[in-house]
Design an enzyme around this catalytic site. Structure first.
Site, mmCIF file in Angstrom:
data_model
loop_
_atom_site.group_PDB
_atom_site.id
_atom_site.type_symbol
_atom_site.label_atom_id
_atom_site.label_comp_id
_atom_site.label_asym_id
_atom_site.label_seq_id
_atom_site.Cartn_x
_atom_site.Cartn_y
_atom_site.Cartn_z
ATOM 1 N N GLU A 111 24.789 49.009 83.138
ATOM 2 C CA GLU A 111 23.717 49.866 83.640
ATOM 3 C C GLU A 111 24.180 50.666 84.854
ATOM 4 O O GLU A 111 23.807 51.834 85.018
ATOM 5 C CB GLU A 111 22.496 49.015 83.992
ATOM 6 C CG GLU A 111 21.821 48.397 82.784
ATOM 7 C CD GLU A 111 20.666 47.482 83.148
ATOM 8 O OE1 GLU A 111 19.681 47.447 82.400
ATOM 9 O OE2 GLU A 111 20.761 46.796 84.193
ATOM 10 N N GLU A 131 21.613 40.441 78.152
ATOM 11 C CA GLU A 131 20.403 39.892 78.775
ATOM 12 C C GLU A 131 19.523 39.138 77.783
ATOM 13 O O GLU A 131 18.844 38.167 78.151
ATOM 14 C CB GLU A 131 19.589 41.027 79.433
ATOM 15 C CG GLU A 131 20.126 41.497 80.770
ATOM 16 C CD GLU A 131 21.204 42.567 80.640
ATOM 17 O OE1 GLU A 131 21.503 43.223 81.644
ATOM 18 O OE2 GLU A 131 21.748 42.744 79.520
#
Length: 260
Positions: A111, A131
């Site tokens: 990210e 995640e």
């Protein structure tokens, strides 16, 4: 105490290195330091381009430091200015940022790379959004990834958390270029020097236009540009640099950009 971030400045270029052994994971304190560095870069009129990379050859960044979380760092704690990693939510970042991905970039590390404008990767770099396996959401990637690559590919990566390599990342346009690991930083600096030689006011206008237009209808965005309703565009159209560009073209010479 050794800082988890090191910087190197050469002229108008700032190299920012995440150096937090063993894996360059980011805890709350590191994120706040990164935010201060990126904000200082944004606000320094003498700096034009930043390079973000990781120390070592194995990890760019694996994202959130789960060990720190187990010791009490709250996932919704104070990340500092700019949010996680100091970059992805930093307002008015109107200067180019290059991510030089030197190894594993997963979770919040990927990210963070997605928050840069240009992504260069070492040929051994690997990527993932794992995640899902720890029962949480890759929030920034869920916002950004479906806008960068085909929806179904983005959803597969988000929903499975699987790993992928530079060949696949390049195929989907997720990264710009792949380089041998030993040459990655040379290539990043070459790119930074090229950008640093360009017109900073134009770069600022490009970045603001892109942000403003992301969720706008085409004509609405064009109206704001032509009516000089964006601060960077208004500044550009009133600048010495725009006149310099026209003069340099007429005089058949290279322009000298002053950022004013």
């Amino acid at each position: 105490m050794t800082s988890p971030i090191t910087t190197r400045r050469e002229g108008a270029i700032l190299e920012i290195t995440l150096d937090r052994p063993k894996a360059n994971a980011i805890d709350l304190a590191t994120s706040r330091i990164m935010g201060e560095i990126f904000a200082s870069f944004r606000d320094d009129p003498d700096l034009r381009v930043a390079i973000l990379t990781g120390a070592g050859e194995k990890f760019f960044c694996p994202g959130w430091d789960l060990k720190a979380a187990a010791d009490g760092d709250a996932v919704d704690g104070d990340y500092g200015v700019g949010g996680f990693g100091g970059l992805q939510e930093l307002r008015d970042m109107n200067k180019p940022v290059i991510a030089a991905v030197n190894g594993i970039a997963c979770g919040g590390g990927l990210e963070l790379a997605l928050s840069a404008d240009i992504i260069l990767a070492a040929d051994h770099a690997t990527f993932a959004l794992p995640e899902i396996r720890s029962g949480t959401v890759a929030d920034a990637a869920s916002v950004k990834l479906p806008k960068r690559i085909p929806y179904h590919i983005a959803m597969e990566l988000l929903l499975t958390g699987r790993w992928f390599d530079t060949t696949e990342a390049l195929n989907w346009g997720l990264i710009n270029h792949v380089h041998p690991a030993a040459d990655l930083m040379n290539q990043a600096w070459d790119m930074a020097r090229l950008l640093a030689s360009g017109p900073p006011l134009v770069y600022a206008a490009i970045k603001e236009v892109v942000r403003d237009a992301e969720d706008s209808k085409f004509q609405d965005a064009m109206n704001r540009i032509t009516n000089r309703q964006l601060a960077t565009v208004d500044r550009l159209y009133s600048s010495e640099d725009q006149l310099e560009g026209a003069r340099a073209f007429a005089e058949k010479r290279d322009p000298v950009w002053k950022g004013r």
